[in-house]
Design a protein around this motif. Sequence first.
Motif, PDB file in Angstrom:
ATOM      1  N   UNK A 148       9.062   5.227 -21.251  1.00  0.00           N
ATOM      2  CA  UNK A 148       8.760   4.347 -20.451  1.00  0.00           C
ATOM      3  C   UNK A 148       8.442   3.243 -21.052  1.00  0.00           C
TER       4      UNK A 148
ATOM      5  N   UNK B  90      -0.229  -1.640 -22.442  1.00  0.00           N
ATOM      6  CA  UNK B  90       0.288  -1.221 -21.020  1.00  0.00           C
ATOM      7  C   UNK B  90       0.072   0.076 -20.643  1.00  0.00           C
TER       8      UNK B  90
ATOM      9  N   UNK C 130      -3.247   0.412 -19.354  1.00  0.00           N
ATOM     10  CA  UNK C 130      -3.193   0.037 -17.948  1.00  0.00           C
ATOM     11  C   UNK C 130      -2.736   0.868 -17.013  1.00  0.00           C
ATOM     12  N   UNK C 131      -1.582   1.319 -17.226  1.00  0.00           N
ATOM     13  CA  UNK C 131      -0.934   2.385 -16.234  1.00  0.00           C
ATOM     14  C   UNK C 131      -1.921   3.497 -15.946  1.00  0.00           C
TER      15      UNK C 131
ATOM     16  N   UNK D 286      -4.492   2.572 -13.871  1.00  0.00           N
ATOM     17  CA  UNK D 286      -4.052   2.501 -12.570  1.00  0.00           C
ATOM     18  C   UNK D 286      -3.920   3.761 -11.718  1.00  0.00           C
TER      19      UNK D 286
ATOM     20  N   UNK E  48      -2.370   4.864  -4.420  1.00  0.00           N
ATOM     21  CA  UNK E  48      -1.376   3.985  -5.195  1.00  0.00           C
ATOM     22  C   UNK E  48      -0.138   4.841  -5.451  1.00  0.00           C
TER      23      UNK E  48
ATOM     24  N   UNK F  30       4.896   3.274  -7.438  1.00  0.00           N
ATOM     25  CA  UNK F  30       4.382   1.797  -7.455  1.00  0.00           C
ATOM     26  C   UNK F  30       3.541   1.315  -8.465  1.00  0.00           C
TER      27      UNK F  30
ATOM     28  N   UNK G 224       3.935   1.041 -11.743  1.00  0.00           N
ATOM     29  CA  UNK G 224       4.592  -0.013 -12.733  1.00  0.00           C
ATOM     30  C   UNK G 224       4.711  -1.204 -11.987  1.00  0.00           C
ATOM     31  N   UNK G 225       4.987  -1.308 -10.547  1.00  0.00           N
ATOM     32  CA  UNK G 225       5.099  -2.444 -10.059  1.00  0.00           C
ATOM     33  C   UNK G 225       3.852  -3.244  -9.793  1.00  0.00           C
TER      34      UNK G 225
ATOM     35  N   UNK H  59       1.309  -2.745 -11.858  1.00  0.00           N
ATOM     36  CA  UNK H  59       0.934  -3.485 -13.446  1.00  0.00           C
ATOM     37  C   UNK H  59       1.745  -4.583 -13.822  1.00  0.00           C
ATOM     38  N   UNK H  60       3.023  -4.574 -13.207  1.00  0.00           N
ATOM     39  CA  UNK H  60       3.980  -5.641 -13.561  1.00  0.00           C
ATOM     40  C   UNK H  60       3.185  -7.029 -12.926  1.00  0.00           C
ATOM     41  N   UNK H  61       2.875  -6.812 -11.450  1.00  0.00           N
ATOM     42  CA  UNK H  61       2.329  -7.905 -10.645  1.00  0.00           C
ATOM     43  C   UNK H  61       1.046  -8.360 -11.475  1.00  0.00           C
ATOM     44  N   UNK H  62       0.083  -7.483 -12.127  1.00  0.00           N
ATOM     45  CA  UNK H  62      -0.943  -8.051 -12.769  1.00  0.00           C
ATOM     46  C   UNK H  62      -0.634  -8.757 -13.945  1.00  0.00           C
ATOM     47  N   UNK H  63       0.283  -8.442 -14.679  1.00  0.00           N
ATOM     48  CA  UNK H  63       0.885  -9.213 -15.881  1.00  0.00           C
ATOM     49  C   UNK H  63       1.437 -10.523 -15.482  1.00  0.00           C
TER      50      UNK H  63
END
Lengths: 206, 206
Positions: free
Chosen positions: A2, A8, A11-12, A15, A21, A25, A27-28, A30-34
């Motif tokens: 992955x 990262x 972070x995952x 979360x 959660x 979602x 990964x989504x 995490x992507x939003x935060x980044x």
Amino acid sequence: MTTELPGLKKLIRHLQKVPYLASKNIYRVANYFLMAKDNEIEELCSVILQAKKNIKSCEQCFNWTENSNLCEICNSNRRDKSIICVVQTWHDLLAIEKTNSYNGLYHILGGALSPLEGIGPEDLNIEQLLKRLRESENLNTVKEIIFATNPTPEGEATASFVCSRIEESKLEVKISKLASGVPIGSVLEFMDRVTIHKAMSERRPF
Amino acid sequence: MTTELPGLKKLIRHLQKVPYLASKNIYRVANYFLMAKDNEIEELCSVILQAKKNIKSCEQCFNWTENSNLCEICNSNRRDKSIICVVQTWHDLLAIEKTNSYNGLYHILGGALSPLEGIGPEDLNIEQLLKRLRESENLNTVKEIIFATNPTPEGEATASFVCSRIEESKLEVKISKLASGVPIGSVLEFMDRVTIHKAMSERRPF
């Protein structure tokens, strides 16, 4: 694979600890935060930490309270202090409040008895409820306890247990529980057997 | 009334900005943050801020990368540098990587064209893809572009737009797209008409 990025991955992993959660979602999010602006995320973090610092449990009912030992409901003059509604969680309290159909006080147990998950009576705010009732008896305030625990095996067992503890303590208080039956707007055909049986056996004059 | 506590209201308002957090669950997540140990939440916040500081977009394909200008896929010697798979988002890249069926490079557009949401070509990494192709032409590296945008109107329109831009630029590269049809494990009876029509018109020798 992955991702192999250590930051990262961390972070995952963090979360994943946040409940509700959906794993799909994470990964989504995490992507939003980044992707988000630095200051937005810094503000989110500071708001969370600030909330944790300022918001405490109500000493009486375990609802959340800010800058006061008692919550806004326990503190209010407009609430009927003779009824206590016993709920499992804060969300249950919010659900009842939203209906505007109840004007008494609350007591949040903080969950339900669940031997499988290792949740025993000492993990819930049961003794605090008994203490609250004992203290109120001197003042002759609390007249009724309404059990509004979930109609699940755990919720029912918790209500029975707390009820028996109240009876043991010889406290003079009326004990009731939420009606169970067919929910409004539902379709009888798709209702489970236990609910229909309950609705039938607890039928009321029309 | 849900809650009148200013700090709690602010927390809820900030959590509402996080996408993919179902509105029904925002109060549960807020409750989790308030119930959790202080150091756990402090760590979560520091991990998020740390990740934002260290993780950047890959200069070539816009995948996430840490401590390097190029991501682990662009940097790898084991990837086939003659194919670029164009995807909308990082999650799409992850979804393809999980299958282990693709060994080329990627290009993340960062979304799809959507006039209704005000997302135009300049908001996506389209020019960066063309630049990448132009530069690779001198080295004669990229031979094929695979469009793997979502089979939605927005995704299809984005693929068409990017495709026409590549053709305008007179770049010599083979352009293909993911097959569309009936997904494996699905039930024909419950499939939508467009999918069945596509699967029928693009049928293949057995």
